[in-house]
Write a protein that holds these residues in place. Sequence first.
Motif, PDB file in Angstrom:
ATOM      1  N   GLU A   2       0.791  -1.227   0.000  1.00 12.00           N
ATOM      2  CA  GLU A   2       0.000   0.000   0.000  1.00 12.00           C
ATOM      3  C   GLU A   2       0.818   1.270   0.000  1.00 12.00           C
ATOM      4  N   MET A   3       2.121   1.169  -0.177  1.00 15.97           N
ATOM      5  CA  MET A   3       2.925   2.394  -0.132  1.00 15.97           C
ATOM      6  C   MET A   3       2.536   3.334  -1.266  1.00 15.97           C
ATOM      7  N   PRO A   4       2.645   4.659  -1.034  1.00 13.57           N
ATOM      8  CA  PRO A   4       2.312   5.609  -2.084  1.00 13.57           C
ATOM      9  C   PRO A   4       3.254   5.488  -3.271  1.00 13.57           C
ATOM     10  N   ALA A  17      -1.845   3.802  -8.784  1.00 13.85           N
ATOM     11  CA  ALA A  17      -0.908   4.902  -8.554  1.00 13.85           C
ATOM     12  C   ALA A  17      -1.593   5.971  -7.720  1.00 13.85           C
ATOM     13  N   ASP A  18      -0.824   6.658  -6.921  1.00 13.44           N
ATOM     14  CA  ASP A  18      -1.396   7.700  -6.083  1.00 13.44           C
ATOM     15  C   ASP A  18      -1.246   9.060  -6.721  1.00 13.44           C
ATOM     16  N   ASP A  19      -0.361   9.168  -7.676  1.00 16.98           N
ATOM     17  CA  ASP A  19      -0.122  10.450  -8.319  1.00 16.98           C
ATOM     18  C   ASP A  19       0.701  10.186  -9.569  1.00 16.98           C
TER      19      ASP A  19
END
Lengths: 223, 223
Positions: free
Chosen positions: B72-74, B95-97
């Motif tokens: 779950e890491m960004p 993806a977070d960003d």
Amino acid sequence: MRVLVVEDDARIASDLKAALESAGFRVESCGDGENAWFLGDTEEYDLVVLDLGLPRLDGLTVLKRWRGNGREMPVLVLTARGAWAERVEGIDAGADDYLPKPFRMEELVARARALVRRSAGRGSALQEAGELAIDTNRMFVSLRGVPLSVTALEYRLLSYLMLHKDRIIPPVELLEHLYGDEDAREANALEAVVARLRRKLGPNVLGTRRGFGYFLEPLGPGR
Amino acid sequence: MRVLVVEDDARIASDLKAALESAGFRVESCGDGENAWFLGDTEEYDLVVLDLGLPRLDGLTVLKRWRGNGREMPVLVLTARGAWAERVEGIDAGADDYLPKPFRMEELVARARALVRRSAGRGSALQEAGELAIDTNRMFVSLRGVPLSVTALEYRLLSYLMLHKDRIIPPVELLEHLYGDEDAREANALEAVVARLRRKLGPNVLGTRRGFGYFLEPLGPGR
DNA sequence: TTCGACCTGACAGCGGCCTGACAGCCGCCG
DNA sequence: CGGCGGCTGTCAGGCCGCTGTCAGGTCGAA
């Protein structure tokens, strides 16, 4: 999912609203900074879509005030194309993401979903049994709301009992769990731990069923 | 903070590394998909910067496998300019960003910081705990309003504790995030850093719970 | 009453943690 | 190029809280 859309251009606002609603969000709109600040500060949103160019109160200021007040909901900022200084500023002010205008609605929706997904599922795991509560995130134990200082071993014992609070745990099982099979301790070690814990917990918290084992009060119906 | 940079272009990779390190991150690099997958699956990172065009295994596939395994890491994805479909696909893959290439290093660093903060549920770049305050944008630490000079290592320790100020951090976790796995230090190195920091901070700022780990005062209600 | 499970206070050893000293490394500067 | 100073890992020594053990005492069941 509840979303606040802060956007002064009525046409864009209604487009946003349509797109988000068709993605299953419940949308509320707001056209100026003052109202946005008030709403974001008092209501609970799962997401805010924030345009920076706003009448009455600048979007960045609104965002900073929210963060200053401890509001932690995810915020997606809409910026003008190519204004990368503005983007950095927005992110430093506490934005979780930004989208340069103009953008595609599909992308906005995808990012909205990602933001909500990520912000969900946080918060401390709190388990309770009677007057006893244990926070497995902070490794804290509290009794009647009062924090209690426990040692590492005592904590392990409590958390195991808490995990199986619906039954009585035989001493053998506890010994096996607290220590390995290799370095077996004799039963009295466990009794000593229990005694020390009870001194901290007081009566009627950690119970014994003679011949069966230990348990946390209250233990279901029956007993 | 521990960051994994996955980028096959050696020049870009070294630029990224330099920029992130000067922002206080501890950077590990990796040039192909296979290794990236393995590293991201086995190590604990606070952030991953992921390029999509990779030899041996595509970046999107790597990301999907991580997410499929519950990692779950960004993740900050680097995409080619104007590749809409790729961006949406990336976000849906978890993806977070993303950041379109080419980009400014300042912006990458700002977004990296923001992602790390957000992943811990923190909105603002200015974090406080009791009398201690730390500004992650300027890498600035102050105690009771007075600026405090700390070394790079001390800063990393403080910023990690601050990011997780709601819980107690076990020494193993700190060791892993301050140093990598490859150059593991023994536990005493950490104790030395803590001791030196405490000499600067004075009492009642950086606390220890024997058998649990370190934390910043005040932690939660009481104690 | 008897027996064994369980409780409790005292005590000593261990080990987690702290601290000061020292040395290697590296960047800076003359 | 050589010296210098700051940063940091290692080492040795010491403190003190945690925890197992022991020796009784208590309680419940048969």
